[in-house]
Design an enzyme around this catalytic site. Structure first.
Site, short mmCIF file in Angstrom:
data_model
loop_
_atom_site.label_atom_id
_atom_site.label_comp_id
_atom_site.label_asym_id
_atom_site.label_seq_id
_atom_site.Cartn_x
_atom_site.Cartn_y
_atom_site.Cartn_z
N SER A 200 0.83 -1.21 0.00
CA SER A 200 0.00 0.00 0.00
C SER A 200 0.87 1.26 0.00
CB SER A 200 -0.92 0.02 1.22
OG SER A 200 -1.57 1.28 1.33
N HIS A 202 -0.02 4.00 1.08
CA HIS A 202 -0.26 4.75 2.32
C HIS A 202 0.86 4.53 3.33
CE1 HIS A 202 -4.36 6.34 1.60
NE2 HIS A 202 -4.47 5.28 0.80
N GLU A 258 -9.43 5.43 -9.04
CA GLU A 258 -9.58 6.10 -7.74
C GLU A 258 -9.30 7.59 -7.88
OE1 GLU A 258 -8.39 2.43 -4.73
OE2 GLU A 258 -7.56 4.42 -4.44
N HIS A 261 -7.37 9.29 -4.72
CA HIS A 261 -6.07 8.86 -4.20
C HIS A 261 -4.94 9.69 -4.80
CE1 HIS A 261 -3.34 5.61 -2.57
NE2 HIS A 261 -2.54 6.15 -3.49
#
Length: 286
Positions: A200, A202, A258, A261
């Site tokens: 990920s 993130h 997305e 994002h």
């Protein structure tokens, strides 16, 4: 005596006639199929026609919990069919990101961050968030946080209010999100919308999901059609961010579209990717 002979002749004739009738009926009956119900046999039954399974929800709406995307937690909109010879990127192969701290670190289904990687310069950007309280997902790396403050400020000046939903996410948090998604929709569907732990963006501290009040701060595919989503797509590169998972790039990134994002890569690379319409995978030749 005469009466007896007459009776016997008539009786014999009737008997002969009866025997002939029965024989004729038996001969004809050989060409006539038996009635299954009359014989007690079950008649052949055709298998029932196949029925379609439950419909897959087509809503791309995410809850405002901020635990969407790693990528997203909802099935995406219908994607363009694979072109001949095209296929999605391979699932994680355990290759480690060479330099996790690089602003251009490529984190995807192939390249993963170490499970113990935590950015050393996490801070909380001074922007509106969709939630209250102190949480890890408020954080970004210092350079990305400063750039995001500039992006959100510039958008607000143009009447486009934006808010942060989910920034930094640890390996363990992503693991919990991914496993919950697999339990809900199965691994194949989960892999299209949620990153496996270590895979990920993130976790880099360089990615954040953004939304707006007009859709209840949800992570919704409709964001891409709203002024807020359009503004980000057209201007994020000016501040060093890109829309990491663009529309019609699923076969390249491996994830559904997305519009929420954002990934920080620095202004030079973001500008080049934006101007050429490239993903990081395409730019780096992966």
């Amino acid at each position: 005596m005469t009466l007896m002979k007459t009776f016997m002749k008539r009786t014999g004739a009737l008997a002969l006639l009866l025997l002939l009738t029965l024989a004729l009926g038996a001969a004809c009956g050989k060409d006539t199929p038996e009635d299954p119900q009359a014989t007690g046999q079950e008649s052949p039954v055709e298998p029932p026609a196949a029925t379609e399974g439950p419909a897959v929800p087509d809503s791309g709406t995410e809850t405002a919990s901020g635990e969407g995307t790693g990528t997203a937690d909802q099935p995406g909109p219908p994607q363009k069919p694979d072109a001949p010879g095209e296929r999605e990127p391979a699932l994680p192969e355990g290759q480690e990101v060479p330099d996790p701290a690089s602003l251009q670190a490529l984190v995807n289904k192939t390249f993963a961050l170490p499970s113990d990687y935590i950015p050393s310069d996490l801070v909380v950007p001074d922007i509106p968030f969709s939630f209250d309280g102190v949480e890890d997902k408020r954080h970004l790396r210092q350079e990305a946080a400063t750039a995001l403050e500039g992006l959100v400020g510039a958008a607000a000046e143009e009447g486009v209010p934006l808010a942060g939903v989910s920034g930094y996410r640890s390996f363990s948090r992503q693991k919990a999100i991914y496993e919950a998604k697999v339990a809900a929709v199965g691994q194949e569907a989960a892999d299209k919308v949620s990153a496996r732990p270590g895979h990920s963006e993130h976790q880099t501290g360089l990615a954040i999901d953004m939304s707006c009040a007009s859709i209840g701060y949800s992570l919704s595919y409709s964001l891409g059609e709203l002024p807020e989503g359009i503004w980000m797509a057209e201007n994020a590169h000016r501040f060093g961010f890109i829309i990491r998972y663009p529309k019609d790039k699923t076969l390249i990134t491996g994830y559904n579209y997305e519009p929420w994002h954002l990934r920080y890569v620095g202004i030079p690379l973001a500008t080049e990717l934006h101007s050429q319409g490239l993903t990081m995978e395409e730019y780096f030749g992966i």
